[in-house]
Write a protein that holds these residues in place. Structure first.
Motif, PDB file in Angstrom:
ATOM      1  N   CYS A  12       0.833  -1.206   0.000  1.00  0.00           N
ATOM      2  CA  CYS A  12       0.000   0.000   0.000  1.00  0.00           C
ATOM      3  C   CYS A  12       0.866   1.255   0.000  1.00  0.00           C
ATOM      4  CB  CYS A  12      -0.972   0.006   1.181  1.00  0.00           C
ATOM      5  SG  CYS A  12      -0.197   0.239   2.796  1.00  0.00           S
ATOM      6  N   ALA A  13       0.215   2.404  -0.185  1.00  0.00           N
ATOM      7  CA  ALA A  13       0.949   3.649  -0.417  1.00  0.00           C
ATOM      8  C   ALA A  13       0.524   4.756   0.534  1.00  0.00           C
ATOM      9  CB  ALA A  13       0.741   4.122  -1.850  1.00  0.00           C
ATOM     10  N   THR A  14       1.467   5.633   0.799  1.00  0.00           N
ATOM     11  CA  THR A  14       1.178   6.951   1.329  1.00  0.00           C
ATOM     12  C   THR A  14       1.165   7.915   0.151  1.00  0.00           C
ATOM     13  OG1 THR A  14       1.829   8.607   2.994  1.00  0.00           O
ATOM     14  CG2 THR A  14       3.620   7.523   1.783  1.00  0.00           C
ATOM     15  N   GLY A  15       0.877   9.184   0.403  1.00  0.00           N
ATOM     16  CA  GLY A  15       0.872  10.161  -0.681  1.00  0.00           C
ATOM     17  C   GLY A  15      -0.485  10.802  -0.858  1.00  0.00           C
ATOM     18  N   MET A  16      -0.701  11.395  -2.018  1.00  0.00           N
ATOM     19  CA  MET A  16      -1.938  12.131  -2.290  1.00  0.00           C
ATOM     20  C   MET A  16      -2.209  12.105  -3.785  1.00  0.00           C
ATOM     21  SD  MET A  16      -4.255  13.458  -0.394  1.00  0.00           S
ATOM     22  CE  MET A  16      -3.304  13.597   1.126  1.00  0.00           C
ATOM     23  N   TRP A  17      -3.507  12.119  -4.138  1.00  0.00           N
ATOM     24  CA  TRP A  17      -3.920  12.076  -5.544  1.00  0.00           C
ATOM     25  C   TRP A  17      -3.850  13.464  -6.157  1.00  0.00           C
ATOM     26  CZ3 TRP A  17      -9.135  11.833  -8.267  1.00  0.00           C
ATOM     27  CH2 TRP A  17      -9.028  11.179  -9.499  1.00  0.00           C
ATOM     28  N   ARG A  18      -4.642  13.739  -7.191  1.00  0.00           N
ATOM     29  CA  ARG A  18      -4.437  14.887  -8.074  1.00  0.00           C
ATOM     30  C   ARG A  18      -4.616  16.243  -7.408  1.00  0.00           C
ATOM     31  NH1 ARG A  18      -8.387  14.015 -12.962  1.00  0.00           N
ATOM     32  NH2 ARG A  18      -7.774  16.191 -13.264  1.00  0.00           N
ATOM     33  N   ILE A  19      -5.586  16.384  -6.525  1.00  0.00           N
ATOM     34  CA  ILE A  19      -5.880  17.696  -5.936  1.00  0.00           C
ATOM     35  C   ILE A  19      -5.543  17.632  -4.461  1.00  0.00           C
ATOM     36  CG2 ILE A  19      -7.649  19.443  -5.529  1.00  0.00           C
ATOM     37  CD1 ILE A  19      -9.143  18.314  -7.962  1.00  0.00           C
ATOM     38  N   ALA A  20      -4.452  18.274  -4.073  1.00  0.00           N
ATOM     39  CA  ALA A  20      -4.033  18.229  -2.686  1.00  0.00           C
ATOM     40  C   ALA A  20      -5.060  18.948  -1.808  1.00  0.00           C
ATOM     41  CB  ALA A  20      -2.673  18.888  -2.530  1.00  0.00           C
ATOM     42  N   PRO A  21      -5.345  18.425  -0.625  1.00  0.00           N
ATOM     43  CA  PRO A  21      -6.289  19.103   0.273  1.00  0.00           C
ATOM     44  C   PRO A  21      -5.746  20.447   0.733  1.00  0.00           C
ATOM     45  CG  PRO A  21      -5.188  17.317   1.408  1.00  0.00           C
ATOM     46  CD  PRO A  21      -4.793  17.203  -0.035  1.00  0.00           C
ATOM     47  N   MET A  22      -6.648  21.309   1.174  1.00  0.00           N
ATOM     48  CA  MET A  22      -6.241  22.650   1.608  1.00  0.00           C
ATOM     49  C   MET A  22      -5.186  22.588   2.700  1.00  0.00           C
ATOM     50  SD  MET A  22      -8.628  25.832   2.870  1.00  0.00           S
ATOM     51  CE  MET A  22      -9.494  25.826   1.298  1.00  0.00           C
ATOM     52  N   PHE A  64      -2.811  20.611   2.935  1.00  0.00           N
ATOM     53  CA  PHE A  64      -1.497  20.398   2.336  1.00  0.00           C
ATOM     54  C   PHE A  64      -0.990  21.660   1.649  1.00  0.00           C
ATOM     55  CE2 PHE A  64      -1.598  16.330   3.766  1.00  0.00           C
ATOM     56  CZ  PHE A  64      -0.805  15.393   3.111  1.00  0.00           C
ATOM     57  N   THR A  65      -1.871  22.407   1.029  1.00  0.00           N
ATOM     58  CA  THR A  65      -1.415  23.632   0.364  1.00  0.00           C
ATOM     59  C   THR A  65      -0.932  24.650   1.380  1.00  0.00           C
ATOM     60  OG1 THR A  65      -3.645  24.590   0.337  1.00  0.00           O
ATOM     61  CG2 THR A  65      -2.998  23.257  -1.561  1.00  0.00           C
ATOM     62  N   ASN A  66      -1.345  24.498   2.627  1.00  0.00           N
ATOM     63  CA  ASN A  66      -0.901  25.408   3.685  1.00  0.00           C
ATOM     64  C   ASN A  66       0.306  24.885   4.448  1.00  0.00           C
ATOM     65  OD1 ASN A  66      -2.923  27.270   3.126  1.00  0.00           O
ATOM     66  ND2 ASN A  66      -4.381  26.294   4.511  1.00  0.00           N
ATOM     67  N   ARG A  67       0.848  23.749   4.024  1.00  0.00           N
ATOM     68  CA  ARG A  67       2.009  23.166   4.695  1.00  0.00           C
ATOM     69  C   ARG A  67       3.251  23.303   3.816  1.00  0.00           C
ATOM     70  NH1 ARG A  67      -1.816  18.819   6.513  1.00  0.00           N
ATOM     71  NH2 ARG A  67      -1.880  18.936   8.793  1.00  0.00           N
ATOM     72  N   GLU A  68       4.381  23.399   4.474  1.00  0.00           N
ATOM     73  CA  GLU A  68       5.659  23.385   3.771  1.00  0.00           C
ATOM     74  C   GLU A  68       5.993  21.949   3.365  1.00  0.00           C
ATOM     75  OE1 GLU A  68       7.510  26.020   2.868  1.00  0.00           O
ATOM     76  OE2 GLU A  68       5.861  27.245   3.670  1.00  0.00           O
ATOM     77  N   PRO A  69       6.833  21.786   2.340  1.00  0.00           N
ATOM     78  CA  PRO A  69       7.180  20.430   1.907  1.00  0.00           C
ATOM     79  C   PRO A  69       7.711  19.527   3.009  1.00  0.00           C
ATOM     80  CG  PRO A  69       7.875  22.009   0.254  1.00  0.00           C
ATOM     81  CD  PRO A  69       7.393  22.808   1.433  1.00  0.00           C
ATOM     82  N   ASP A  70       8.518  20.072   3.909  1.00  0.00           N
ATOM     83  CA  ASP A  70       9.063  19.239   4.977  1.00  0.00           C
ATOM     84  C   ASP A  70       7.974  18.755   5.931  1.00  0.00           C
ATOM     85  OD1 ASP A  70      11.721  19.190   4.142  1.00  0.00           O
ATOM     86  OD2 ASP A  70      12.216  21.032   5.220  1.00  0.00           O
ATOM     87  N   GLU A  71       6.948  19.568   6.152  1.00  0.00           N
ATOM     88  CA  GLU A  71       5.833  19.135   6.992  1.00  0.00           C
ATOM     89  C   GLU A  71       5.061  17.999   6.329  1.00  0.00           C
ATOM     90  OE1 GLU A  71       3.827  22.611   9.297  1.00  0.00           O
ATOM     91  OE2 GLU A  71       4.353  23.401   7.308  1.00  0.00           O
ATOM     92  N   ILE A  72       4.887  18.115   5.026  1.00  0.00           N
ATOM     93  CA  ILE A  72       4.212  17.046   4.286  1.00  0.00           C
ATOM     94  C   ILE A  72       5.071  15.788   4.289  1.00  0.00           C
ATOM     95  CG2 ILE A  72       3.409  16.360   1.987  1.00  0.00           C
ATOM     96  CD1 ILE A  72       2.606  19.326   1.601  1.00  0.00           C
ATOM     97  N   ALA A  73       6.371  15.959   4.117  1.00  0.00           N
ATOM     98  CA  ALA A  73       7.273  14.807   4.182  1.00  0.00           C
ATOM     99  C   ALA A  73       7.151  14.099   5.524  1.00  0.00           C
ATOM    100  CB  ALA A  73       8.710  15.250   3.943  1.00  0.00           C
ATOM    101  N   ASP A  96      -2.336  15.398 -13.442  1.00  0.00           N
ATOM    102  CA  ASP A  96      -3.065  15.031 -14.638  1.00  0.00           C
ATOM    103  C   ASP A  96      -2.876  16.106 -15.713  1.00  0.00           C
ATOM    104  OD1 ASP A  96      -4.968  12.603 -15.037  1.00  0.00           O
ATOM    105  OD2 ASP A  96      -5.993  14.243 -16.062  1.00  0.00           O
ATOM    106  N   MET A  97      -3.895  16.337 -16.539  1.00  0.00           N
ATOM    107  CA  MET A  97      -3.749  17.275 -17.639  1.00  0.00           C
ATOM    108  C   MET A  97      -3.489  18.705 -17.172  1.00  0.00           C
ATOM    109  SD  MET A  97      -7.682  17.484 -19.053  1.00  0.00           S
ATOM    110  CE  MET A  97      -7.801  15.704 -19.246  1.00  0.00           C
ATOM    111  N   GLU A  98      -3.773  18.977 -15.892  1.00  0.00           N
ATOM    112  CA  GLU A  98      -3.503  20.306 -15.355  1.00  0.00           C
ATOM    113  C   GLU A  98      -2.027  20.521 -15.071  1.00  0.00           C
ATOM    114  OE1 GLU A  98      -4.086  17.534 -11.906  1.00  0.00           O
ATOM    115  OE2 GLU A  98      -5.168  17.907 -13.780  1.00  0.00           O
ATOM    116  N   ALA A 153      -0.495  24.806  -6.429  1.00  0.00           N
ATOM    117  CA  ALA A 153      -1.087  24.260  -5.207  1.00  0.00           C
ATOM    118  C   ALA A 153      -0.533  22.883  -4.871  1.00  0.00           C
ATOM    119  CB  ALA A 153      -2.606  24.202  -5.344  1.00  0.00           C
ATOM    120  N   TYR A 154      -0.113  22.129  -5.897  1.00  0.00           N
ATOM    121  CA  TYR A 154       0.374  20.771  -5.657  1.00  0.00           C
ATOM    122  C   TYR A 154       1.889  20.723  -5.434  1.00  0.00           C
ATOM    123  CZ  TYR A 154       0.041  15.672  -5.933  1.00  0.00           C
ATOM    124  OH  TYR A 154       0.048  14.326  -5.632  1.00  0.00           O
TER     125      TYR A 154
END
Length: 315
Positions: A92-102, A104-113, A139-141, A146-147
């Motif tokens: 199984c996987a960790t991670g996030m699909w195409r549209i990151a939740p709000m 996540f957009t308010n977190r720095e990359p290290d926090e997401i890591a 995807d096509m976007e 935001a991602y």
């Protein structure tokens, strides 16, 4: 001998066997199965999922790399139940699909890591089940502003843990180029990355450009999707990449899934060789490659050895 995490715990990488590179035991968009569980018939869904897993096992499949993220309804305890009852090994996987939740957009990359690393090293929620892969999706976007923090968080989690990244990408617009650029900017070892849904395009020169960067390709979505390459065209791309010397960088899969049945649905279209199944490669596409002269050793390389290297990081 390297170990790979599955929903039933770690196994030796030699036990993975015939592995599908990009699949989903089940999906539920927007995680409605968690928010509105009364809408779904979980018992009926279990029956259909177990039938499909049994068909895949009978066709020789031993392991699925399941790239379901929280926003696609990920439920690793349910995956564990299906794995126990079917005998199918599931990474199984960790991670996030195409549209990151709000959040996540308010977190720095290290926090997401940090979030991804916890699911890799400690476990997902309170299940104790550890992720064996990291999923990102563009995807096509393309890779949106935001991602950006999400994909960079995935890159940093990969660097910290060695856990491989597998992507969803819109091959027809060559979105993989930007994914690779970001991973290179972040210093990710390219042999820890697989660019997924690559068989959607027949532009083999583009695919070779990605391979030259050192990544793996997941040539999946067999037998095809509307408006994109059919399975014969996917096979033709695979054969050409092999001719160019990249058999040791190619994995194959279906991107198959079983959508959860809603209450009142008594049947779901069940064709295990269709776009939601996990047997088309075994029953149709791989035999066709063999008929075209591809040796069994090359099939085994793509279906057994390359996924083992990708998941374990071991040559």
């Amino acid at each position: 001998m390297a170990q790979v995490e599955t929903v039933l715990g770690p196994i030796d990488d030699s036990e993975l066997g015939f592995t599908l590179s990009h699949e989903h035991v089940f999906t539920c968009n927007s995680a409605d199965n968690h928010w509105y569980p009364w809408l779904y018939d979980f018992d009926a869904s279990r029956r259909v999922i177990l039938e499909r897993l049994a068909a895949a096992r009978a066709a020789g499949v031993q392991t699925l790399i399941d790239l379901t993220t929280p926003d696609l309804g990920r439920d690793v305890a349910f995956m564990r139940e299906m794995s126990e009852q079917s005998g199918m090994q599931v990474v199984c996987a960790t991670g996030m699909w195409r549209i990151a939740p709000m959040s996540f957009t308010n977190r720095e990359p290290d926090e997401i890591a940090d979030i991804f690393v916890r699911e890799i090293e400690v476990g997902i929620g309170n299940t104790g089940i550890k992720a064996g892969a990291i999923k990102v999706a563009n995807d096509m976007e393309g890779v949106t502003e935001a991602y950006d923090s999400t994909i960079r968080g995935a890159a940093r989690a990969c660097k910290r843990t060695g856990t491989p990244i597998s992507t969803h990408h819109w091959a027809l617009l060559e979105v993989g180029r930007r994914q690779v650029e970001i991973f290179q900017e972040e210093g990710v070892p390219m042999d820890r990355v697989a660019i997924g849904h690559s068989a959607d395009t027949t532009d083999v020169d583009y695919l070779e450009d990605l391979l030259k960067a050192g990544v793996y390709l997941s040539m999946d979505r067999y037998p095809g999707r509307p408006g994109r390459a059919n399975w014969e065209e996917r096979n033709a791309s695979v054969k050409e990449l092999i001719r160019r010397g990249y058999a040791d960088k190619i994995m194959l899969g279906h991107d198959g899934t079983t959508p959860l049945l809603r209450v009142g649905e008594t049947e779901i279209e069940h064709d295990p060789t269709g776009p939601n199944g996990w047997t088309f490669l075994s029953t149709t596409a791989l035999p066709a490659l063999l008929q075209d002269g591809l040796p069994q050793e090359t099939i085994d390389l793509m279906m057994i050895e390359v996924p083992r290297r990708f998941l374990s990081g071991e040559a």
